[in-house]
Scaffold this motif. Structure first.
Motif, short mmCIF file in Angstrom:
data_model
loop_
_atom_site.label_atom_id
_atom_site.label_comp_id
_atom_site.label_asym_id
_atom_site.label_seq_id
_atom_site.Cartn_x
_atom_site.Cartn_y
_atom_site.Cartn_z
N TRP A 1 38.08 76.53 102.00
CA TRP A 1 38.55 75.07 101.20
C TRP A 1 37.27 74.32 100.99
CZ3 TRP A 1 38.63 69.85 101.45
CH2 TRP A 1 39.81 69.09 100.94
N PHE A 2 36.07 74.11 101.88
CA PHE A 2 35.13 73.38 101.93
C PHE A 2 34.15 73.89 100.74
CE2 PHE A 2 30.71 72.28 103.05
CZ PHE A 2 30.54 71.02 102.75
N GLU A 3 34.09 75.15 100.61
CA GLU A 3 33.37 75.93 99.40
C GLU A 3 34.07 75.42 97.99
OE1 GLU A 3 34.30 77.56 102.06
OE2 GLU A 3 32.33 77.93 103.03
N GLU A 4 35.37 75.56 98.10
CA GLU A 4 35.86 75.19 96.66
C GLU A 4 35.95 73.66 96.33
OE1 GLU A 4 37.68 76.73 94.41
OE2 GLU A 4 36.92 78.70 95.64
N LEU A 5 35.90 72.87 97.53
CA LEU A 5 35.46 71.34 97.17
C LEU A 5 34.20 71.26 96.57
CD1 LEU A 5 36.32 68.13 97.85
CD2 LEU A 5 35.03 68.41 100.10
N LEU A 6 33.36 71.76 96.99
CA LEU A 6 31.97 71.60 96.56
C LEU A 6 31.67 72.10 95.12
CD1 LEU A 6 29.81 72.70 99.78
CD2 LEU A 6 30.17 70.19 98.79
N LYS A 7 32.76 72.98 94.71
CA LYS A 7 32.75 73.55 93.21
C LYS A 7 33.28 72.52 92.21
CE LYS A 7 33.31 78.48 94.59
NZ LYS A 7 34.09 79.54 94.62
N GLN A 8 34.01 71.65 92.66
CA GLN A 8 34.60 70.76 91.72
C GLN A 8 33.80 69.58 91.37
OE1 GLN A 8 37.69 71.35 91.16
NE2 GLN A 8 37.36 73.02 92.67
N PRO A 9 33.87 68.97 90.17
CA PRO A 9 33.30 67.80 89.92
C PRO A 9 33.13 66.70 90.90
CG PRO A 9 34.67 68.66 88.05
CD PRO A 9 34.91 69.34 89.34
N GLY A 10 32.14 66.38 91.48
CA GLY A 10 32.06 65.20 92.02
C GLY A 10 32.19 65.76 93.72
N GLY A 11 32.65 66.94 93.89
CA GLY A 11 33.24 67.49 95.38
C GLY A 11 32.33 67.31 96.11
N GLY A 12 30.95 67.51 96.09
CA GLY A 12 29.95 67.29 97.18
C GLY A 12 29.47 65.78 97.51
N GLY A 13 30.04 64.84 96.63
CA GLY A 13 30.08 63.44 96.90
C GLY A 13 30.88 62.58 97.89
N HIS A 14 31.71 63.23 98.43
CA HIS A 14 32.55 62.59 99.24
C HIS A 14 31.97 62.82 100.76
CE1 HIS A 14 35.67 62.86 96.32
NE2 HIS A 14 35.66 64.44 96.24
N GLU B 1 42.90 69.38 93.31
CA GLU B 1 44.05 68.31 92.94
C GLU B 1 43.42 66.93 93.21
OE1 GLU B 1 47.93 69.62 94.32
OE2 GLU B 1 47.10 71.29 94.68
N ILE B 2 42.28 66.77 94.16
CA ILE B 2 41.78 65.53 94.61
C ILE B 2 41.56 64.81 93.11
CG2 ILE B 2 39.90 64.41 95.49
CD1 ILE B 2 39.59 66.67 97.63
N ALA B 3 41.09 65.31 92.08
CA ALA B 3 41.10 64.60 90.79
C ALA B 3 42.33 63.94 90.38
CB ALA B 3 40.46 65.34 89.75
N TRP B 4 43.36 64.60 90.45
CA TRP B 4 44.69 63.94 90.38
C TRP B 4 45.16 63.01 91.01
CZ3 TRP B 4 46.99 69.62 89.52
CH2 TRP B 4 46.27 70.17 88.14
N ILE B 5 44.65 63.17 92.53
CA ILE B 5 45.08 62.15 93.53
C ILE B 5 44.34 60.73 93.31
CG2 ILE B 5 44.49 61.52 95.76
CD1 ILE B 5 46.88 63.52 96.01
N LEU B 6 43.07 60.82 92.78
CA LEU B 6 42.43 59.87 92.37
C LEU B 6 42.93 58.96 91.23
CD1 LEU B 6 38.74 61.14 92.51
CD2 LEU B 6 39.63 59.17 93.80
N ASP B 7 43.54 59.93 90.27
CA ASP B 7 44.09 59.10 89.14
C ASP B 7 45.46 58.10 89.38
OD1 ASP B 7 42.55 60.31 87.04
OD2 ASP B 7 43.90 61.67 86.75
N GLU B 8 46.04 58.49 90.63
CA GLU B 8 47.36 57.88 91.01
C GLU B 8 47.06 57.27 92.10
OE1 GLU B 8 50.10 60.94 90.74
OE2 GLU B 8 49.87 61.28 93.14
N LEU B 9 46.04 57.16 92.80
CA LEU B 9 45.80 56.47 94.13
C LEU B 9 45.95 55.02 94.21
CD1 LEU B 9 45.36 57.19 96.90
CD2 LEU B 9 42.56 56.94 96.69
N GLU B 10 45.61 54.32 93.08
CA GLU B 10 45.91 52.97 93.00
C GLU B 10 47.64 52.47 93.24
OE1 GLU B 10 44.87 48.84 92.77
OE2 GLU B 10 43.61 50.78 92.27
N GLN B 11 48.47 53.28 92.88
CA GLN B 11 49.89 53.08 93.10
C GLN B 11 50.67 54.18 94.33
OE1 GLN B 11 49.01 53.77 89.89
NE2 GLN B 11 48.61 51.81 89.17
N ARG B 12 49.94 55.13 94.34
CA ARG B 12 50.28 56.15 95.35
C ARG B 12 49.69 56.70 96.41
NH1 ARG B 12 54.71 59.15 94.12
NH2 ARG B 12 53.88 61.30 94.85
N TYR B 13 49.90 55.76 97.55
CA TYR B 13 48.86 56.01 98.76
C TYR B 13 49.93 56.06 99.88
CZ TYR B 13 49.94 51.05 98.44
OH TYR B 13 50.27 49.80 98.32
#
Length: 150
Positions: free
Chosen positions: A35-48, A106-118
Motif C-alpha cells: 500500500w505504501f509503495e502504491e501511495l508513493l507512486k501517486q501524484p503528491g503521494g509522498g507529500g503526506h 482514491e485519495i485524490a477523489w477523497i480530496l475532491d469531496e472532503l469539503e462536504q464529505r468527512y
C-alpha cells in the motif's frame, strides 16, 4: 547549556497548526502489503505526513502525537485515516471500504469531496478541538469523475 536545546512546550495546538496547516496527514496502524509503495507512486503521494498510531508517545507528546492520540483516535474510525489540516479546521476521513484499505489512487477523489464529505471535522476550540461528526463510519463511498460511485 542544554537548556538552549529544550523544546518550548507552548500551546500544542498552536504549534501543531503552525507546522501542519495546509498539509495532510495519514494516520495508520501499519500499512497493508504494498500500500505504501502504491501511495508513493501517486501524484503528491509522498507529500503526506504519516504517523503510525501504534506508537504511543512516551513522556510529553509532540504536537502531532497529541492531536492524533487525544482527538483523532478516540473517534474510533478504521485505519488508515486521512487528515486535511487547514487553519479553520481539520477534516478527517477514513480510507477503508469493505474492511480493507482503499487503493491510494482514491485519495485524490477523497480530496475532491472532503469539503462536504468527512467523517469528522475538528474545530479549534479553547486549548484543543471541538469535534463535529459527519458521515457515519460505515459510509465511505467515493464519487468518481466518471459518474459512478465506488
Amino acid at each position: 547549556m542544554l537548556g538552549l536545546f529544550r523544546r518550548s512546550k507552548g500551546d500544542r495546538r498552536t504549534r501543531f497548526m503552525r507546522r501542519y496547516s495546509g498539509r495532510s496527514i495519514i494516520v495508520h496502524s501499519g500499512f497493508p502489503d504494498e500500500w505504501f509503495e502504491e501511495l508513493l507512486k501517486q501524484p503528491g503521494g509522498g507529500g503526506h505526513f504519516r504517523l503510525d498510531a501504534r506508537r504511543v508517545p512516551e513522556g510529553e507528546p509532540t504536537p502531532i502525537e497529541w492531536v492524533v492520540h487525544e482527538f483523532v483516535l478516540p473517534l474510533g474510525l478504521p485505519h488508515p485515516l486521512f487528515i486535511q489540516v487547514r487553519e479553520e479546521a481539520l477534516r478527517v476521513r477514513h480510507l477503508t471500504r469493505y474492511d480493507m484499505a482503499m487503493h491510494p489512487s482514491e485519495i485524490a477523489w477523497i480530496l475532491d469531496e472532503l469539503e462536504q464529505r468527512y467523517h469528522a471535522i475538528l474545530y479549534p476550540d479553547g486549548g484543543g478541538f471541538r469535534v463535529e461528526r459527519g458521515l457515519p463510519p460505515e459510509e465511505n463511498s467515493v464519487e468518481t469523475p466518471y459518474g459512478f460511485s465506488l
